[in-house]
Design a protein around this motif. Structure first.
Motif, PDB file in Angstrom:
ATOM      1  N   TRP B 444       0.855  -1.187   0.000  1.00 21.87           N
ATOM      2  CA  TRP B 444       0.000   0.000   0.000  1.00 21.87           C
ATOM      3  C   TRP B 444       0.892   1.238   0.000  1.00 21.87           C
ATOM      4  CZ3 TRP B 444      -2.559   3.206   4.151  1.00 21.87           C
ATOM      5  CH2 TRP B 444      -3.574   3.999   3.589  1.00 21.87           C
ATOM      6  N   PRO B 445       1.396   1.591  -1.163  1.00 21.85           N
ATOM      7  CA  PRO B 445       2.413   2.648  -1.220  1.00 21.85           C
ATOM      8  C   PRO B 445       1.837   4.060  -1.153  1.00 21.85           C
ATOM      9  CG  PRO B 445       1.968   1.829  -3.408  1.00 21.85           C
ATOM     10  CD  PRO B 445       1.125   1.015  -2.482  1.00 21.85           C
ATOM     11  N   GLU B 446       0.507   4.166  -1.159  1.00 19.37           N
ATOM     12  CA  GLU B 446      -0.088   5.486  -1.279  1.00 19.37           C
ATOM     13  C   GLU B 446       0.447   6.496  -0.252  1.00 19.37           C
ATOM     14  OE1 GLU B 446      -1.563   6.607  -3.674  1.00 19.37           O
ATOM     15  OE2 GLU B 446      -2.536   8.439  -3.011  1.00 19.37           O
ATOM     16  N   LEU B 449       3.704   7.756  -1.463  1.00 20.56           N
ATOM     17  CA  LEU B 449       3.597   8.560  -2.683  1.00 20.56           C
ATOM     18  C   LEU B 449       3.032   9.934  -2.363  1.00 20.56           C
ATOM     19  CD1 LEU B 449       2.183   5.863  -5.161  1.00 20.56           C
ATOM     20  CD2 LEU B 449       4.530   6.432  -4.635  1.00 20.56           C
ATOM     21  N   VAL B 450       2.006   9.957  -1.521  1.00 22.50           N
ATOM     22  CA  VAL B 450       1.399  11.242  -1.150  1.00 22.50           C
ATOM     23  C   VAL B 450       2.431  12.114  -0.437  1.00 22.50           C
ATOM     24  CG1 VAL B 450      -0.270  12.305   0.392  1.00 22.50           C
ATOM     25  CG2 VAL B 450      -0.951  10.381  -1.026  1.00 22.50           C
TER      26      VAL B 450
END
Lengths: 177, 464, 127, 801
Positions: B444-446, B449-450
């Motif tokens: 869950w890289p979000e 990234l955010v």
């Protein structure tokens, strides 16, 4: 033979000869201690008006204590109470300065907000202005004094005991206290 | 009411000095340090949440006007690196406390480093940056010698002298920048530097680059790094490679990207060249290393090259990639340095996860770091650099999995020595926990990234 | 004056660097001190104005020395003092654990360690 | 790995699972794609956890998961397309987009069905294997975990529509295969083989990642469906580079020339692994990828031609090599390369409107059934006899009749004999070749002939002829799966319809149009039949005359070993290692070198920066005012003291000269209008001198004297001087350049002077230190405190008092 024990023999042979200290220098050193502390205090207090601040005051006071080392030798100052407690003084000083820095944050003000603020009247105690920056400076003073004296004290206690019948506590750093 | 952004800083600072009074080898002192650091981290998270909702916040020390007092500012870039550094420190500290602290000052020093790193990430004043930088560095000098073995002392000597040289160069550059612009406030500096003649500005920028290059372990300023990372204890190596190294990446981003973008652009060819050299040099050196810690050390040199390449690409995409890569790299190195001395089935799994992450194999977090770098290069349209990155990545496959293959991590039967002084299951659980985080962020890289996008936006948005 | 300051900084820095390259650890410490001194001199000379000391009452019309660089120099001096003291202690400790102050001998100790590590960890090359 | 179920739960509980394709509306409905995705992510970790908990139950978990997957796939085949589409990482526009379309269903069926059989086989095989190696039986847990991880990755891979998700599963298959091949950890060969497989498939996969990023750069999305739609709309063509990257990754995975060499080495893995990964799953992933990207690849006809050439080459060369191998698993490994050469050839031949793509998927199914059975046979035979070489076996049909029958059916299937599903695979292959002319026909017949030769040699060598080895009885679990697979091959040989339907559905995805094939037996002289007949006759003849031509084949094998890519790989890795070792020897290892390697490059960078920027008017000499005489004098004195401090031999005079520098500087500060700094400088200098002397007094004088007296190497002396000059130049250039600039008009220093009275002070410097910039001072004393802790740690083991 472990490195440190081998070293001790070497160091013992090379220690400063205690005979250089004389009664005269010892007396002078004792006598000088009080005036030096006075000077240090003056530098600290007058910092806001003239040259000097907690830092220089701390070094001056430390030099005063260290003058004793010229007079009595390293091992002697290692036993002074003020020297032994100096590192804690340094930490306490840092806590004081830190308090001045961060206590305003607790009341919702920016950090390091000094009291009284800009343009507000200041109470005087002689030449001394009663403002929080002075407290901050005292913290700095303690840190510097504690550091200088503490480190010299640590070095002093590293000195091995003199050859021959020994007295006192002379520790050599390798063992636990 | 939202949390004042200086509260976590003050917390760490008080804890650092307060703990120095006591013997850190006592269990309670160690756990108190862990608690203090965890609270600091939570406080920083609270500040970060606040900043995420209502934008960057700043406070001027002493309540003076800006540029008079020192400005502390919490923006996405600083907070990203602050959170990263604090988390790594927390993990390493807990690991060491569990394993048994061996030196009186260790917990206090870790907190002092936390203070330095947190302050560094918050400050918006160039000289204040140097001061916090020195707090972190001095703690690191002392920590490198932690353990008191001869090789650790040698490592500390090398580390201290080389980095002190770097600090002096940085200090000279700061003074030069002050002379050129008449201010130390970063915002004002960014406005004024473009007006300054190029020559002195770029010379100062060069010194700053060298200083941070040393911290980051870039080729050819890396020669101290392998000896130090290999010589120190696992927790310290994790701290150095996971937390302290952030000074380099953050400094290059904040000062290079935020204050000296023109100079950064002018230097791009040099950055590309050094980045390329670093990637290839680190990767190639790592192949023949037998000691896993040495492999990791040289790997760090290679990874520093990726960050440099991202900086050279520049722009929002490049900076975001640099942040993302720096974050994943720090986590990877923390995991691996902590886990490499241990043995057991969990350890075997964690080592594989770490190796996969460094090589950029999904579903480990390192994959997204690598992918971000590739992506920004693809967008930049530079096939030569892309080829280089692929080559560097291929090298990381080789050295990482050679490292995995050389030892029997699950049992340790007869294959290679085990360095750890402690085999408490708890250390393995901590290392395993980091491995879980690596996998979790890979799946869950979000958040990463955010965070990296926000950091890059914050950096670019500051430019006048 | 500009050039003179720069030359003085350069000479101090160069002398310090020269000592850093010696095999004797004590000289290395002295080199670090010189290099720090060079930086401190540069900070002071980077002041934006030169004149009377910035202490009230100030004489009108005369330029006042830049107080900010003085404060910066003070901070830098103190930090470099602390670090130099730390370096001294480290050098001493290195001596007691190696019985040598010679960097060549320390490098040899490094190589010995490395040889031991390589022997212990290189188990079977993979092809 | 605990995060895996957690994150999955997260998005399932969000209720955002989108379903498509199912006809029922309203309420909860079974979504095969979602279930398979859950299996894909959870299989490995779940099995691992079960294995950690009860090692003996790991296989049960594996069998249940594989069985569940198989059931789901069968349901999906019955119900049609379904999919999942959930936001994953919106920042990059990534979605967990998975489609269980025809292509995915076919490969999922293979992965789960054969996976289930292999798990059942491995349940008995792995404990025996561990027992032979003297390892703990509990180590079976990790085996099943890695196996199920692989199966899961295959499931995810075949369904993925998002390119990044696809790449994730693609790389996980490589990682899982690494774990499985290196399962015999103590075996250096196994570890090296695993590394080789990982490097070849993993590094080529980087090409796939780059291709995905290039596609995103060009089409603006990672969604393969959208990309294909855009490409078909004629917006953009794929680009040859991107195509080559994708195809290379696929060919490396499918072990095609020139990447094929990892597959025979991978036979170091336990046999069930070989059976699964290297016949039905891992290598199948490569051709699956080509099938998945087919609509895009077809936009570049040169790519398809290249595929055909590579496929034909792989088929021919490994076919010949397979006839020369003695190790039974090696025969099968080369056979796999050769068989996938067929498949790649067919894909290359079959563009729009051609048979090739259908033939290819049909072939994959038939091959998977047969090859798995043969590998499992090899494992069982080795288990029974303890032998791996063909020339030490023979006549085993008497002691293992069931195994002989099952594997006989499989061998017949591979050899494309009638009444097996293999017959149709070749029929379709021939049909595809016929569409492309005589050259393709010749290649096809040649390939079929080679297959008959090596598979005949394999089966005959084990089961026929004189008996050379004794066989112990083997557990039923090692024979059962072979018999099941053999039966399946015969059954589908009689009723090939279902396989054909599967292949049609799969090919329709690749070709973007419906294709129908109707495999049936035709007793006439159509070209396909004639080609088949020719291959039987040729194959039989070659098999009978092996003695005459086998030296030539061996020669070819030797040339391959000498100059082939495996050799290049070994040499390359060796070369890297040697180069790296050489680099390590020149790596700087002493402190002085480390300092030098900072100064020198820093000097170079400064010079570059100097040259790169205009220097006109950049440097000024400045003016010497009347009052500056003292400053000039003291600066000159400082310089003198600085140089002097480098000269003395003994440490004491050195300390004194360096103090001299400090005091000179203090005077400079005083003359500069900085009395505070001057005071502190004097005090600190004194303090430092005391510390320094104190520390020196702790060191034995003898050591100090020796150290001071030891002459510096002459060579070093010159180097040091040169570096010192460089350092000086750095400092000179930077400081002069900065000081030469007229300063900025507005300076914060002026504000400080003005504001100082507000802060209740007269000394501006002090007020900056305690108030305006008090945070700096706070930091500074913290540094002092840390240094004190450090010194205490070094001198007194941390004791402060």
């Amino acid at each position: 033979m472990s490195p440190s024990s081998r070293y001790q023999v070497d160091a013992a042979q090379s220690r400063i000869d205690p005979s250089v200290t004389t009664v005269l220098t010892q007396t002078v050193a004792r006598l000088l201690l009080v005036p030096i502390f006075m000077v240090a205090l003056a530098i600290l207090v007058k910092g806001y008006a003239d040259v000097g601040d907690g830092f220089s005051a701390g070094v001056v006071a430390a030099l005063g204590v260290l003058l004793q080392d010229v007079a009595f030798g390293y091992r002697a100052i290692g036993r002074l109470t003020i020297v032994r407690l100096a590192p804690y003084g340094a930490l306490a000083g840092a806590l004081i300065a830190l308090g001045v820095t961060f206590v305003p944050v607790l009341t919702g003000e920016p950090l390091l907000r000094h009291r009284p603020g800009a343009g507000e009247p200041v109470a005087h105690l002689g030449a001394l202005e009663l403002i929080t920056p002075v407290l901050f400076d005292i913290g700095v003073f303690l840190v510097v004094f504690g550091f200088a004296v503490g480190v010299i004290g640590m070095i002093a206690r590293m000195h091995p005991r003199p050859i021959g019948p020994s007295r006192g506590t002379g520790a050599t750093g390798g063992d636990e206290g | 009411m939202s949390l004042d952004l200086t509260v976590p800083l003050g917390l760490a600072w008080f804890a650092a000095i307060g703990l120095a009074f006591f013997d850190g080898r006592r269990a309670w002192a160690g756990w108190a340090a862990v608690a203090a650091l965890a609270t600091t981290l939570l406080g920083t998270v609270a500040v970060a949440v606040d900043v995420a909702h209502s934008g960057p916040r700043s406070v001027v020390a002493g309540g003076w006007p800006t540029t008079i007092g020192i400005t502390l500012e919490a923006d996405a870039l600083g907070l990203t690196f602050a959170l990263l550094s604090l988390s790594v420190l927390l993990v390493a500290l807990t690991y060491e406390v569990v394993a048994g602290v061996q030196a009186r000052g260790f917990p206090a020093l870790v907190l002092a480093m936390a203070t330095g790193l947190l302050g560094l990430c918050l400050t918006a004043d160039l000289f204040n940056f140097y001061v916090f930088f020195e707090i972190a560095m001095v703690s690191a000098y002392v920590l490198t010698g932690y353990g008191d073995r001869p090789h650790q002392l040698r490592a500390a000597t090398i580390f201290l002298i080389v980095n002190l040289l770097g600090s002096v160069l940085f200090l000279i550059a700061i003074a030069a920048l002050y002379h050129l612009t008449g201010t130390l406030d970063m915002e004002q500096l960014a406005i004024r530097i473009p007006i300054v003649q190029t020559n002195p500005a770029i010379l100062s920028a060069t010194l700053i680059f060298v200083a941070f290059g040393i911290k980051l372990g870039l080729f050819p300023f890396h020669f101290w790094l392998a000896a130090v990372y290999t010589g120190t204890r696992p927790a310290v190596a994790a701290i150095l490679s996971g937390a302290l190294v952030n000074i380099g990446s953050y400094g290059l981003l904040r000062i290079g990207g935020g204050l000296l973008p023109r100079e950064l652009e002018q230097g791009a060819p040099v950055l590309f060249a050094l980045g390329a050299a670093s990637i290839l040099y680190g990767g190639l050196q790592a192949i023949s290393c037998g000691d896993p810690r040495e492999v990791l050390a040289y790997s760090s040199i290679g990874q520093a090259g990726y960050i440099l390449v991202c900086l050279a690409i520049g722009g929002e995409a490049g900076y975001a990639a640099a942040v993302l890569f720096a974050v994943t790299n720090a986590i990877n190195k923390t995991l691996l340095f902590l886990v490499v001395p241990l043995r057991g089935p969990w350890v075997a799994a964690a080592v594989t996860v770490g190796a996969a992450s460094v090589a950029g194999i999904p579903p480990a977090a390192g994959f997204f770091g690598k992918a971000a770098v590739f992506r920004s290069t693809v967008a930049d349209g530079n096939p030569a650099i892309l080829t280089l990155l692929v080559a560097g990545s291929a090298l990381s496959f080789i050295y990482m999995f050679q490292m995995v293959g050389r030892q029997d991590w699950a049992t340790g039967d007869g294959v290679g020595p085990i360095w750890s002084d402690s085999h408490l299951p708890a250390t393995r659980i901590i290392a395993g926990g980091v491995a879980v985080v690596v996998i979790g962020l890979g799946l869950w890289p979000e958040p990463l990234l955010v965070l990296s996008d926000a950091a890059a936006t914050a950096l670019i948005g500051r430019l006048p | 004056m500009t050039l003179l300051f720069a030359v003085a900084v350069a000479i101090l820095f160069g002398s310090g660097a020269y000592l850093l390259l010696k095999h004797d650890l004590v000289r290395v410490v002295i080199g670090m001190v010189l290099i720090s001194n060079a930086a401190n001199l540069f900070i002071i000379s980077a002041g934006l104005s030169r004149g009377q000391a910035p202490i009230y009452p100030l004489a009108d019309g005369e330029p006042v020395s830049d107080p900010l660089v003085q404060a910066m120099t003070l901070t830098a001096i103190v930090i470099s003092f602390g670090v130099a003291a730390l370096l001294l202690a480290l050098v001493y400790r290195v001596y007691t654990s190696h019985l040598s102050l010679d960097l060549d001998e320390l490098a040899e100790a490094d190589e010995r360690d490395e040889a031991v590590r390589d022997l212990a960890t290189l188990t079977g090359r993979q092809r | 790995m605990l995060a895996v179920p957690f994150s999955l739960l997260l998005f399932v509980s969000n209720g955002t699972l989108a379903t498509s394709g199912n006809t029922m509306d309203g309420g909860w409905q079974f979504n095969p794609a979602a279930s398979l995705l859950a299996l894909a992510v959870l299989s490995g970790p779940l099995t691992w956890l079960v294995g950690r908990w009860r090692p003996g139950l790991a296989w049960v978990a594996g069998a249940l998961l594989a069985g569940g997957g198989l059931t789901t796939t069968i349901v999906a085949i019955a119900t049609g397309d379904s999919g999942v589409d959930v936001a994953w990482a919106p920042s990059w526009g990534l979605r967990l987009a998975f489609d269980l379309d025809g292509l995915a269903r076919l490969y999922a069926l293979l992965a789960t069905g054969i996976g289930l059989l292999v798990v059942i086989y491995a349940r008995r095989y792995v404990p025996l294997h561990l027992h032979h190696q003297g390892r703990d039986e509990r180590e079976a847990g990790p085996f099943f975990a890695a196996f199920l991880l692989f199966m899961g990755a295959m499931l995810g891979l075949v369904m993925a529509r998002d390119l990044i998700a696809l790449f994730v599963f693609w790389d996980v298959t490589a990682l899982a295969s690494y774990l499985l091949i290196s399962y015999d950890r103590q075996d250096a060969n196994a570890r090296a083989s695993a590394l080789m497989a990982l490097l070849v498939t993993g590094i080529s996969a980087l090409g796939l990642l780059v291709a995905a990023l290039l596609i995103e750069d060009r089409y603006g999305t990672f969604d393969l469906g959208a990309v294909i739609a855009a490409a078909e709309a004629g917006d953009h063509s794929l680009g040859l580079t991107t195509g080559i990257l994708i195809v290379s990754a696929a060919l490396a995975k499918s072990a095609q020339l020139p990447f094929h060499f990892w597959l025979p080495r991978a036979m170091a893995a336990p046999t069930p692994v070989s059976a699964y990964l290297h016949s039905a799953a891992m290598v199948a992933a490569g051709v699956f990828l080509i099938g998945r990207f087919y609509p895009l690849l077809a936009t570049e006809p040169r790519l398809l031609d290249g595929l055909a050439v590579v496929g034909a080459g792989s088929m021919a060369i490994s076919g010949v090599l397979a006839t020369t191998r003695a190790d039974i698993k090696q025969v099968l490994a080369y056979s796999t390369i050769s068989q996938y050469g067929y498949v790649v050839l067919m894909l290359g031949l079959g563009g729009q409107g051609h048979y090739g793509a259908v033939a290819a998927v049909f072939y994959v199914v038939a091959h998977a059934l047969a090859k798995t059975a043969l590998f499992l046979t090899a494992g069982a035979v080795t288990e029974a006899t303890g032998e791996r070489r063909l020339d030490r076996m023979g006549g085993l049909w008497r002691s293992m009749p069931a195994l002989a029958a099952g594997s006989g059916a499989a061998a017949a299937g591979l050899a494309a004999l009638p009444l097996t599903v293999g017959f149709f695979k070749d029929e379709l292959f021939f049909a595809a070749a016929l569409e492309r002319g005589p050259a393709a026909v010749a290649v096809a017949v040649g390939g079929a002939t080679l297959t008959i030769v090596y598979i005949g040699r394999f089966w005959g060598g084990i089961f026929l002829g004189p008996r050379r080895a004794t066989a112990d009885p083997v557990p039923l679990a090692l024979v059962g799966p072979v018999v099941v697979l053999g039966a399946a091959i015969l059954l589908t040989g009689v009723v090939p319809g279902p396989v054909a339907r599967l292949a049609e559905a799969a090919a329709a995805v690749s070709l973007r149009e419906a294709m129908t094939v109707s495999p049936a037996y035709h007793l006439d002289t159509r070209p396909e039949n004639l080609m088949a007949l020719a291959s039987f006759v040729l194959g039989g003849t070659l098999l009978a005359t092996r003695r005459f031509w086998s030296p030539a084949a061996m020669g070819l094998a030797r040339i391959g070993q000498r100059f082939g890519p495996a050799r290049a790989y070994g040499r390359g890795l060796d070369g890297f290692e040697r180069f790296s070792g050489a680099m390590r020897r020149v790596e700087v290892r002493d402190l002085r070198g480390r300092v030098a390697t900072i100064l020198l490059p820093a000097g170079v960078l400064v010079i570059i920066a100097l040259i790169a920027t205009p220097t006109r008017d950049a440097f000024s000499f400045g003016t010497i005012q009347r009052g500056d005489a003292g400053l000039v004098m003291i600066l000159i004195a400082t310089c003198g003291a600085g140089i002097a401090s480098t000269l003395p031999r003994d440490h004491l005079s050195m300390a004194l000269t360096v103090s001299g520098v400090g005091y000179c500087l203090a005077v400079t500060y005083a003359l500069f209008g900085a009395p505070d700094v001057a005071l502190v400088a004097v005090l600190v200098e004194t303090m430092f001198a005391l510390l320094f002397l104190g520390m020196l007094s702790l060191l034995p004088r003898r050591v100090l004297a020796e150290e001071a007296a030891e002459p510096e190497n002459h060579h070093h002396g010159r180097r040091d001087a040169a570096l010192a000059v460089i350092a000086g130049v750095i400092a000179l250039v930077v400081s002069w350049s900065a000081l030469s600039r007229p300063t900025f008009r507005e300076s914060v220093a002026v504000d400080y002077i003005e504001l100082a009275p507000d802060a209740h002070a007269r000394d501006v410097v002090t007020v900056i230190l305690t108030d305006f910039r008090g945070l700096d001072t706070m930091g500074e004393i913290t540094v002092i405190g840390i240094a004190m802790l450090g010194i205490a740690g070094l001198l007194r083991r941390g004791r402060l008092r």
